[in-house]
Each structure stands twice: as structure tokens, then as C-alpha cells.
Design a protein around this motif. Structure first.
Motif, PDB file in Angstrom:
ATOM      1  N   MET B   1     -10.144  67.391 -49.855  1.00 60.75           N
ATOM      2  CA  MET B   1     -11.479  67.879 -50.256  1.00 60.75           C
ATOM      3  C   MET B   1     -12.226  68.365 -49.016  1.00 60.75           C
ATOM      4  O   MET B   1     -12.200  67.711 -47.982  1.00 60.75           O
ATOM      5  N   VAL B   2     -12.901  69.499 -49.126  1.00 65.52           N
ATOM      6  CA  VAL B   2     -13.566  70.050 -47.939  1.00 65.52           C
ATOM      7  C   VAL B   2     -14.756  69.191 -47.526  1.00 65.52           C
ATOM      8  O   VAL B   2     -15.426  68.579 -48.373  1.00 65.52           O
ATOM      9  N   LEU B   3     -15.017  69.130 -46.220  1.00 61.68           N
ATOM     10  CA  LEU B   3     -16.114  68.321 -45.686  1.00 61.68           C
ATOM     11  C   LEU B   3     -17.445  68.902 -46.152  1.00 61.68           C
ATOM     12  O   LEU B   3     -17.627  70.116 -46.151  1.00 61.68           O
ATOM     13  N   LYS B   4     -18.353  68.027 -46.555  1.00 62.60           N
ATOM     14  CA  LYS B   4     -19.671  68.469 -46.992  1.00 62.60           C
ATOM     15  C   LYS B   4     -20.727  68.085 -45.958  1.00 62.60           C
ATOM     16  O   LYS B   4     -20.779  66.932 -45.518  1.00 62.60           O
ATOM     17  N   LEU B   5     -21.560  69.068 -45.596  1.00 62.35           N
ATOM     18  CA  LEU B   5     -22.648  68.830 -44.649  1.00 62.35           C
ATOM     19  C   LEU B   5     -23.953  68.950 -45.410  1.00 62.35           C
ATOM     20  O   LEU B   5     -24.303  70.032 -45.908  1.00 62.35           O
ATOM     21  N   TYR B   6     -24.660  67.837 -45.529  1.00 59.18           N
ATOM     22  CA  TYR B   6     -25.965  67.814 -46.186  1.00 59.18           C
ATOM     23  C   TYR B   6     -26.991  67.941 -45.070  1.00 59.18           C
ATOM     24  O   TYR B   6     -27.152  67.032 -44.250  1.00 59.18           O
ATOM     25  N   ALA B   7     -27.673  69.091 -45.027  1.00 61.55           N
ATOM     26  CA  ALA B   7     -28.488  69.369 -43.849  1.00 61.55           C
ATOM     27  C   ALA B   7     -29.554  70.397 -44.181  1.00 61.55           C
ATOM     28  O   ALA B   7     -29.579  70.954 -45.280  1.00 61.55           O
ATOM     29  N   ALA B   8     -30.448  70.651 -43.204  1.00 61.52           N
ATOM     30  CA  ALA B   8     -31.439  71.708 -43.372  1.00 61.52           C
ATOM     31  C   ALA B   8     -31.017  72.874 -42.482  1.00 61.52           C
ATOM     32  O   ALA B   8     -30.563  72.668 -41.372  1.00 61.52           O
ATOM     33  N   PRO B   9     -31.156  74.112 -42.965  1.00 64.41           N
ATOM     34  CA  PRO B   9     -30.564  75.255 -42.259  1.00 64.41           C
ATOM     35  C   PRO B   9     -31.016  75.400 -40.809  1.00 64.41           C
ATOM     36  O   PRO B   9     -30.263  75.917 -39.992  1.00 64.41           O
ATOM     37  N   GLN B  10     -32.247  74.959 -40.494  1.00 63.28           N
ATOM     38  CA  GLN B  10     -32.772  75.160 -39.151  1.00 63.28           C
ATOM     39  C   GLN B  10     -33.169  73.860 -38.453  1.00 63.28           C
ATOM     40  O   GLN B  10     -33.866  73.887 -37.460  1.00 63.28           O
ATOM     41  N   SER B  11     -32.718  72.729 -38.994  1.00 60.67           N
ATOM     42  CA  SER B  11     -33.089  71.460 -38.343  1.00 60.67           C
ATOM     43  C   SER B  11     -32.244  71.263 -37.090  1.00 60.67           C
ATOM     44  O   SER B  11     -31.038  71.524 -37.094  1.00 60.67           O
ATOM     45  N   THR B  12     -32.904  70.821 -36.017  1.00 54.17           N
ATOM     46  CA  THR B  12     -32.203  70.656 -34.738  1.00 54.17           C
ATOM     47  C   THR B  12     -30.971  69.774 -34.886  1.00 54.17           C
ATOM     48  O   THR B  12     -29.884  70.113 -34.409  1.00 54.17           O
ATOM     49  N   ALA B  13     -31.105  68.639 -35.554  1.00 55.16           N
ATOM     50  CA  ALA B  13     -29.963  67.731 -35.669  1.00 55.16           C
ATOM     51  C   ALA B  13     -28.866  68.352 -36.538  1.00 55.16           C
ATOM     52  O   ALA B  13     -27.673  68.154 -36.290  1.00 55.16           O
ATOM     53  N   PRO B  27     -13.570  73.741 -41.539  1.00 50.79           N
ATOM     54  CA  PRO B  27     -14.314  74.350 -42.646  1.00 50.79           C
ATOM     55  C   PRO B  27     -15.237  73.319 -43.295  1.00 50.79           C
ATOM     56  O   PRO B  27     -14.874  72.139 -43.378  1.00 50.79           O
ATOM     57  N   PHE B  28     -16.406  73.779 -43.714  1.00 52.69           N
ATOM     58  CA  PHE B  28     -17.321  72.844 -44.351  1.00 52.69           C
ATOM     59  C   PHE B  28     -18.167  73.547 -45.403  1.00 52.69           C
ATOM     60  O   PHE B  28     -18.395  74.763 -45.345  1.00 52.69           O
ATOM     61  N   GLU B  29     -18.605  72.752 -46.375  1.00 49.16           N
ATOM     62  CA  GLU B  29     -19.518  73.237 -47.390  1.00 49.16           C
ATOM     63  C   GLU B  29     -20.909  72.767 -46.987  1.00 49.16           C
ATOM     64  O   GLU B  29     -21.116  71.581 -46.722  1.00 49.16           O
ATOM     65  N   PHE B  30     -21.850  73.706 -46.915  1.00 53.71           N
ATOM     66  CA  PHE B  30     -23.208  73.372 -46.507  1.00 53.71           C
ATOM     67  C   PHE B  30     -24.059  73.180 -47.752  1.00 53.71           C
ATOM     68  O   PHE B  30     -24.163  74.077 -48.583  1.00 53.71           O
ATOM     69  N   ILE B  31     -24.613  71.994 -47.887  1.00 58.21           N
ATOM     70  CA  ILE B  31     -25.511  71.722 -49.007  1.00 58.21           C
ATOM     71  C   ILE B  31     -26.914  71.564 -48.438  1.00 58.21           C
ATOM     72  O   ILE B  31     -27.221  70.584 -47.752  1.00 58.21           O
ATOM     73  N   ASP B 212     -29.404  81.265 -36.369  1.00 58.71           N
ATOM     74  CA  ASP B 212     -30.451  81.707 -37.305  1.00 58.71           C
ATOM     75  C   ASP B 212     -30.358  80.972 -38.632  1.00 58.71           C
ATOM     76  O   ASP B 212     -31.071  81.318 -39.584  1.00 58.71           O
ATOM     77  N   GLY B 213     -29.504  79.964 -38.687  1.00 55.31           N
ATOM     78  CA  GLY B 213     -29.407  79.185 -39.923  1.00 55.31           C
ATOM     79  C   GLY B 213     -27.956  78.876 -40.255  1.00 55.31           C
ATOM     80  O   GLY B 213     -27.060  79.663 -40.000  1.00 55.31           O
ATOM     81  N   ILE B 214     -27.755  77.715 -40.827  1.00 56.40           N
ATOM     82  CA  ILE B 214     -26.389  77.260 -41.165  1.00 56.40           C
ATOM     83  C   ILE B 214     -25.970  77.829 -42.516  1.00 56.40           C
ATOM     84  O   ILE B 214     -26.781  77.928 -43.447  1.00 56.40           O
ATOM     85  N   THR B 215     -24.685  78.212 -42.612  1.00 58.53           N
ATOM     86  CA  THR B 215     -24.116  78.606 -43.904  1.00 58.53           C
ATOM     87  C   THR B 215     -22.742  77.961 -44.075  1.00 58.53           C
ATOM     88  O   THR B 215     -22.119  77.581 -43.088  1.00 58.53           O
ATOM     89  N   SER B 216     -22.296  77.883 -45.319  1.00 54.69           N
ATOM     90  CA  SER B 216     -20.970  77.297 -45.574  1.00 54.69           C
ATOM     91  C   SER B 216     -19.877  78.169 -44.975  1.00 54.69           C
ATOM     92  O   SER B 216     -20.013  79.374 -44.895  1.00 54.69           O
ATOM     93  N   THR B 217     -18.800  77.492 -44.572  1.00 53.27           N
ATOM     94  CA  THR B 217     -17.623  78.265 -44.126  1.00 53.27           C
ATOM     95  C   THR B 217     -16.455  78.032 -45.066  1.00 53.27           C
ATOM     96  O   THR B 217     -15.377  78.550 -44.867  1.00 53.27           O
ATOM     97  N   ALA B 218     -16.672  77.212 -46.098  1.00 56.85           N
ATOM     98  CA  ALA B 218     -15.604  76.947 -47.070  1.00 56.85           C
ATOM     99  C   ALA B 218     -16.158  77.078 -48.477  1.00 56.85           C
ATOM    100  O   ALA B 218     -17.354  76.918 -48.698  1.00 56.85           O
TER     101      ALA B 218
END
Lengths: 214, 218
Positions: B1-13, B27-31, B212-218
């Protein structure tokens, strides 16, 4: 050659390191620095520790500073003796790093600043700003409410085994009463956890000042 | 199963973690988590990150939070792919300890002060609160002292832990860029070795892709 720790007998960060030396049963030579004489800002000192802070470790010419880095080095080098303080399994390591990061960003940030404001400043002849202390303690208490939840489900911060991440809390956690905060004791699980740490012989040996073993 | 990143597109962390995922070709899915709607404080989120913060990952059921811990976990798990040596191998405990020294310094000597500046001059302003200039000045004074030390260190070696790039260098990027946004880029630019080091980090494709912001790669 025996390990040499250059630090201050009363410094929180120096105590953090010495407690780990004792947990791992590693003999060391202690070279005390006198803050009042500014020895930590002298050129010979800053050549080894460019931030002019204590402590630093000299392992036969190899120099390491930042107390948590020194602790990790000792725990890694002497992994096979004394108390195990580091997991070896990947997921357990992830959870250990999570706990170590929690200590830095959700505990130390507030506790160390409150200690500076309420305890160290008066020692330096400066005036405590009580509103700063109150604000820091209030934020710390919100974080400790989360600790209370975490520690209701597991014995230590990274799981059911003691790790460095727990021990890292000792120096500033132990100062909170002097800051005027009973936040740890007011939370049953946090108190249970923290008291189990302060009862360890390694902490008892350093809490009132550093004693040399080599 | 692809890794899921629960995050805010522009949050420093969040950016800190996304960069490591890119460096290691994971590869990761950005939520996206909506910070304005305080989604990170809702039960569904705090069940996974009890501190009510972003980011956290779900790696096939294994949940981890604290961006620096996630970065380390990714670097260890995928040690054999992508950029090598982001954490020195355990077999070289001296190199590992020098990495830990740099990583500790990143938080205690840099973030502590840079984060205060970002909070006062960017975050508070965005929410319509007044900046506490005294706090900002104190943080600037401290950063000046610390970055002078960095200038000395980086005059002798290419990266903070030695001659190789590690996570300790990368972890400076999010708040480093916020210094520029706060109009204080000179703290870095006025120091030739620090500027050279920092600009080399910003030029890495892993940063260019996400800045400029995080997006999914998977």
C-alpha cells in the motif's frame, strides 16, 4: 584513554549526559567549567565547542557537543553494556525518534525557557518576567495533557521500553517545582512515568551535582 | 500500500517530510489537512497525532508523527535508494554522532529562533494579530550569534555534519526560507559560507518540486 566530559557540575545539559554515562556504566573523567569566570567563552574552549556551551565530550581527540548527540553516541558505542537505551528494529526506531522529537519540540521548548526565566535569571542577577513564565507553563501543561493520554496506554514515551527519549526529560522536568509548577505531579500517568525516571540510581547520583567515576 | 502523508501543502514541518520523500524516491499519496478549518484538532486527526499537529504518515498501518522522526524513518527504511547517506550508517558511529550533533544544533540553535520570527512576522500577521517586535529582535540577535558559528563551521566543511549532505542540512530549509519571507534573508545572505550552503540546498530538485506546495506522487 578514558572519555573526558567537559561541563558544569550544575548544568542541566551536563547532567543529561552524565546520567546516560551512569546508565551505560561507562567510566569518564569530568573537567568542570566555571561559568562565573566565563570559561565556556574562552578561545581554547570555543575551539572545541564553537557555540560556547557545555558540555562537550573528548573521546581520545574525537570531539562531540550537543548533550543529546553525546548521549546517543554513548548509547550507540556501549550498546552492549548497561541499560539498553535504543531500539534496533526499524519501526521501534521510528517510534523512538518520534518520542525524542516530542521531547525537544513539545517539552524542552517550554520547560527550558521557563527554567531560564524563573531559576537561572535570578542566579545571574537578572529579573524574572513572571508573565513569560506563566505563558510557558500554560503551554507546557497543554502538552503534558497529551503526555497523560499517551502514557495511559504505554509505560514510556516510545512504547513499553525505556529509551533515551524518556531520560532526556530529566534535567528540566526535575526543575519544574523550582519554577513553581506542579504540572507533572498533577497528572497521574505523567507523574508515574516521571517518578520512575527520577528514582533511577543514575539520576539520583547526578541530581545534586556531578561526581567523577574515573 | 502506498505511503500516505497527512499534511498541509505549505506547512514547514510538512514540507520537511515531503522533501525527504522526494530525496529517497518514495512515492506517496498526499492527503491535505485544512489548518484554517482546524482539521488537525478534530478527533479523526488527534487519534493519529495526539498533539493535533501536521504532518503524520500512515505507512501501511504504521503511524508516525513529528516531521524529523518521519524523515529519519524514511531515510532508514529506504537507505538503499535515492540520495545516499542522509543518515550516516550505524557502522560508523563517529560519523553518526557528528550527524546527531548537527541535527541537535538545527533544532536548538536554529529552529528555536527562526520559528519565533516566522510566528511573529508571518503567522500572526496572516491571522490579523500584532507582531511582538521585542521578541523578533531577541530572536534576530540570537540568530546572528548562531549563524556566525555556522559561518565558521561551513568555512571548513561543505555540510553541517561533515563533507556529505545529511538530513541535518535539509531540515533547515523550511524555516530558512521563511526568514526570507519575513524580510530577513540578509541573516543568511550576509554570510558567504552560510549563503553558499543554503542556496545549494534550495537548488536541490527535491526542494524545487515542493516549494510552492506539496502534491501526491502516487
Amino acid at each position: 584513554m578514558v572519555l573526558t566530559l567537559v561541563g558544569s557540575p550544575i548544568s542541566t545539559c551536563t547532567k543529561r549526559v552524565v546520567a546516560v554515562f551512569l546508565e551505560k556504566q561507562v567510566p569518564f573523567k569530568f573537567v568542570p567549567i566555571d561559568f562565573t569566570k566565563g570559561e565556556h567563552k574562552a578561545p581554547a574552549f570555543m575551539e572545541k565547542q564553537p557555540f560556547g556551551q557545555v558540555p562537550y565530550l573528548d573521546d581520545d581527540g574525537y570531539i562531540i557537543y550537543e548533550s543529546r548527540a553525546i548521549c546517543r553516541y554513548i548509547a550507540e558505542k556501549y550498546a552492549d553494556q548497561g541499560t539498553p537505551l535504543f531500539p534496533t528494529d526499524l519501526k521501534a526506531k521510528g517510534l523512538f525518534e518520534q518520542a525524542a522529537s516530542i521531547e525537544q519540540s513539545n517539552f524542552d521548548v517550554y520547560a527550558s525557557k521557563a527554567a531560564y526565566e524563573a531559576v537561572f535569571k535570578p542566579n545571574l542577577g537578572l529579573v524574572t518576567d513572571k508573565s513569560v513564565v506563566d505563558s510557558l507553563i500554560k503551554q507546557l501543561e497543554q502538552k503534558l495533557d497529551v503526555y497523560e493520554q499517551i502514557l495511559s496506554k504505554q509505560k514510556y514515551l516510545a512504547g513499553d521500553e525505556l529509551t533515551l527519549a524518556d531520560l532526556f526529560h530529566l534535567p528540566y522536568g526535575a526543575l519544574l517545582p523550582a519554577v513553581g509548577s506542579n504540572a507533572i505531579q498533577e497528572r497521574p500517568n505523567v507523574a508515574r512515568w516521571f517518578n520512575s525516571l527520577t528514582e533511577r540510581p543514575s539520576w539520583k547520583a547526578v541530581k545534586d551535582g556531578i561526581v567523577v567515576t574515573a | 500500500m502506498v505511503l500516505k502523508l497527512y499534511a498541509a501543502p505549505q506547512s514547514t514541518a510538512s514540507l520537511r517530510v515531503a522533501q525527504v520523500l522526494h530525496e529517497k524516491n518514495v512515492p506517496f499519496e498526499f492527503i491535505p489537512i485544512d489548518l484554517r478549518a482546524k482539521e488537525q484538532k478534530q478527533a479523526q486527526h488527534t487519534e493519529k497525532n495526539p498533539f493535533g499537529q501536521v504532518p503524520y504518515i500512515d505507512d501501511d498501518g504504521f503511524v508516525l508523527y513529528e516531521s524529523r522522526a518521519i524523515g529519519r524513518y524514511i531515510a532508514l527504511k529506504y537507505a538503499g535508494q535515492g540520495t545516499a547517506g542522509l543518515i550516516p550508517d550505524q557502522s560508523d558511529i563517529k560519523a553518526l554522532a557528528l550527524f546527531e550533533q548537527a541535527a541537535s544544533s538545527e533544532f536548538a540553535n536554529f529552529e528555536v529562533h527562526a520559528a519565533k520570527i516566522a510566528y511573529e512576522k508571518l503567522f500572526k500577521v496572516r491571522l490579523g494579530f500584532p507582531t511582538n517586535e521585542e521578541v523578533v529582535k531577541g530572536a534576530i540577535d540570537q540568530l546572528n550569534v548562531k549563524l556566525d558559528v555556522y559561518e565558521g563551521i561551513l568555512g571548513k566543511q561543505a555540510y553541517l555534519a561533515g563533507s556529505e549532505l545529511t538530513l541535518a542540512d535539509l531540515y533547515h530549509i523550511p524555516f530558512g526560507t521563511r526568514l526570507y519571507r519575513a524580510g530577513l534573508g540578509d541573516l543568511i545572505d550576509s554570510r558567504p559560507n552560510v549563503a553558499k550552503w543554503f542556496n545549494s540546498l534550495l537548488a536541490r530538485p527535491s526542494w524545487v518540486t515542493i516549494k510552492d506546495g506539496i502534491t501526491s506522487t502516487a
